[in-house]
Design a protein around this motif. Structure first.
Motif, short mmCIF file in Angstrom:
data_model
loop_
_atom_site.label_atom_id
_atom_site.label_comp_id
_atom_site.label_asym_id
_atom_site.label_seq_id
_atom_site.Cartn_x
_atom_site.Cartn_y
_atom_site.Cartn_z
N HIS A 77 5.26 -8.88 -49.86
CA HIS A 77 6.66 -9.56 -49.94
C HIS A 77 7.30 -11.63 -49.56
O HIS A 77 6.27 -11.86 -48.53
N ASN A 78 8.04 -11.93 -49.40
CA ASN A 78 8.50 -13.06 -50.04
C ASN A 78 8.24 -13.43 -48.81
O ASN A 78 7.93 -14.89 -48.47
N TYR A 79 8.18 -12.90 -48.11
CA TYR A 79 8.51 -13.23 -46.27
C TYR A 79 6.46 -13.26 -45.70
O TYR A 79 6.69 -13.88 -44.31
N SER A 101 24.47 -16.62 -51.74
CA SER A 101 24.10 -15.72 -51.21
C SER A 101 22.99 -14.58 -51.60
O SER A 101 23.62 -14.16 -53.33
N GLY A 102 22.50 -14.10 -51.82
CA GLY A 102 21.53 -13.24 -52.28
C GLY A 102 20.23 -12.75 -52.18
O GLY A 102 19.61 -13.58 -50.83
N SER A 103 19.26 -12.07 -52.39
CA SER A 103 18.24 -11.43 -52.03
C SER A 103 16.93 -12.47 -52.06
O SER A 103 17.33 -13.57 -51.93
N THR A 104 16.06 -12.32 -51.31
CA THR A 104 14.96 -13.92 -51.04
C THR A 104 14.25 -13.91 -52.57
O THR A 104 14.28 -14.98 -52.70
N THR A 105 14.38 -13.21 -53.45
CA THR A 105 13.71 -13.93 -54.47
C THR A 105 15.11 -14.52 -55.66
O THR A 105 14.54 -15.46 -56.10
N THR A 106 16.06 -14.17 -55.11
CA THR A 106 17.59 -14.88 -55.38
C THR A 106 17.02 -16.68 -55.38
O THR A 106 17.76 -16.67 -56.28
N MET A 107 17.30 -16.26 -54.00
CA MET A 107 17.79 -17.41 -53.18
C MET A 107 16.06 -18.57 -53.97
O MET A 107 16.66 -19.71 -54.33
N ILE A 108 15.15 -18.00 -54.60
CA ILE A 108 14.10 -18.94 -55.01
C ILE A 108 14.19 -19.43 -55.74
O ILE A 108 13.69 -20.65 -56.14
N LYS A 109 14.54 -18.07 -56.93
CA LYS A 109 15.28 -18.72 -58.13
C LYS A 109 16.59 -19.96 -57.82
O LYS A 109 16.41 -20.62 -58.70
N TYR A 110 17.36 -20.05 -57.05
CA TYR A 110 18.76 -20.73 -57.61
C TYR A 110 17.86 -22.36 -56.94
O TYR A 110 18.49 -23.18 -57.28
N VAL A 111 16.92 -22.13 -55.46
CA VAL A 111 16.04 -23.54 -55.02
C VAL A 111 15.69 -23.98 -56.45
O VAL A 111 16.18 -25.38 -56.92
N GLU A 112 14.87 -23.53 -57.52
CA GLU A 112 14.44 -24.13 -58.20
C GLU A 112 15.63 -24.39 -59.47
O GLU A 112 15.23 -25.99 -59.47
N LYS A 113 16.73 -24.00 -59.94
CA LYS A 113 17.53 -24.99 -60.02
C LYS A 113 18.24 -25.68 -59.62
O LYS A 113 18.75 -26.80 -59.92
N LEU A 114 18.44 -26.61 -58.31
CA LEU A 114 19.41 -27.11 -57.73
C LEU A 114 18.34 -28.37 -57.83
O LEU A 114 17.41 -28.23 -57.40
N ASN A 115 19.35 -29.65 -57.61
CA ASN A 115 18.13 -31.07 -57.88
C ASN A 115 19.02 -32.30 -56.83
O ASN A 115 20.49 -32.17 -57.02
#
Ligand code: 13P
Ligand code: SF4
Length: 348
Positions: free
Chosen positions: A47-49, A258-272
């Motif tokens: 798991h992501n944790y 707000s989103g699941s752990t994987t959705t958060m990971i993917k969201y961070v990838e897009k932020l700059n």
């Protein structure tokens, strides 16, 4: 891979995150685990944790609860070692009754899974006959067996919408239920179930309920507050705040995503070009930092899940060595739980 190559790749990925002094020893554990995996035809789901030294080394498949449930249904190894918590390993067993499913620690529970029993669900069904029951995957197999369909944090809204009924029983996470109610425009109530006695019908009939919830909470995510967010926003005006949906609706409302752990990971990838605040379990923050060394990630890092924390490289090695702790589910319960899990996988 030999121990030195494992050590070098860990050093590259985890520099500044795992203390250098621990890396050599952890590389040896990884080496032994990898050999045992091959020897015993085992696969490791993580798991992501999971802590960084484990997350970046031994899992063959990593992800959030939904991804891991989906993948667990597809594996063909003899042994599945679940680096996560008990309800996740149970889901893997529900989907793979003929395989050996191992959980490296018997202490890896979950406050949400502990918050409700199968008997509680039976009482609720008695009080609200005919109302479908949606159960968060963070529950044990006997609770899933009483449910019509499961959901995870990434598909909760679509699962509720898929039922096409006005009223749904949604268990057991109070905050996830409130967040789903908000997104689906439903009015939520939390009935009191009186054990051993009939619910007084009038107590609930007068209410315009559409989502019937339960007062379970994640002991990790309930710790985050709107005040935490405000304090960080005062210091860093460009901060983007991400919150897991197990946080309170006030915290989710005060966040930007707000989103699941994987959705958060993917969201961070897009932020700059901004600061990022993660309101979730702190090892996942470490894992995201390791993956995104150039990003400015803030976190309130005292918040570690005590259950996920039980799963270490040491515990995984002894799990594979001694084939412990085996997940066992009585077949009648497994079959009923399977229907609810399978139904969720099909609509996701
Ligand atoms: P995810 O489904 O988002 O991975 O969440 C599982 C969990 O236990 C979060 O606390
Ligand atoms: Fe359960 Fe919360 Fe830990 Fe997730 S973080 S396993 S919901 S206690």
């Amino acid at each position: 891979m030999d121990i030195n190559s494992i050590y070098n790749s860990m050093q590259k990925a985890l520099k500044g995150i795992v203390p250098e002094i621990e890396l050599k020893y952890k590389a040896e554990l990884v080496y032994k685990i990898n050999n045992l995996k091959k020897e015993k035809n085992a696969i490791i789901l993580g798991h992501n944790y999971m802590e960084p030294a484990l997350f970046y080394t031994i899992p063959d498949i990593k992800g959030d609860s939904l991804e891991l449930s989906r993948k667990a249904a597809e594996v063909d190894n003899d042994i599945i070692v679940f680096c996560g918590v008990k309800f996740m390993a149970e889901t893997a067993k529900i989907l793979n009754p003929n395989k050996t499913v191992l959980l490296p620690s018997q202490k890896a529970g979950c406050s949400l899974a502990e918050s409700i029993t199968a008997d509680d669900v039976r009482q609720l069904k008695k009080s609200f006959p005919g109302v479908p029951v949606v159960t968060y995957v963070n529950t044990y197999a006997d609770v899933k067996a009483e449910s019509d369909i499961c959901c995870t944090s990434s598909n909760a809204v679509s699962v509720v919408n898929s039922l096409k009924t006005d009223t749904v029983i949604f268990l057991p996470d109070e905050y996830l239920a409130k967040n789903v109610a908000k997104e689906t425009g439903k009015h939520i109530i939390f009935p009191q179930i009186l054990h051993g006695t009939e619910q007084k019908k009038n107590d609930v009939d007068i209410l315009d309920y559409q989502l019937i919830g339960w007062k379970g909470r994640c002991e990790v995510h309930e710790k985050f507050s709107v005040e935490d967010i405000n304090n960080v926003r005062e210091q860093f005006s460009d901060v983007v705040v991400l919150a897991h949906p197990e946080c309170s609706p006030e915290v989710v409302e005060a966040s930007d995503f707000s989103g699941s752990t994987t959705t958060m990971i993917k969201y961070v990838e897009k932020l700059n070009g901004c600061k990022i605040l993660l309101l979730t379990e702190c090892s996942m923050g470490d894992n995201i930092i390791a993956e995104n060394p150039d990003k400015d990630i803030l976190r309130l890092c005292s918040v570690r899940c005590p259950h996920m924390n039980q799963i270490t490289l040491e515990a995984t090695l002894s799990s594979l060595t001694d084939l412990k702790y085996k997940i066992e589910i009585p077949e009648d319960i497994r079959l009923r739980a399977h229907k609810a899990v399978q139904r969720m996988i099909e609509i996701s």
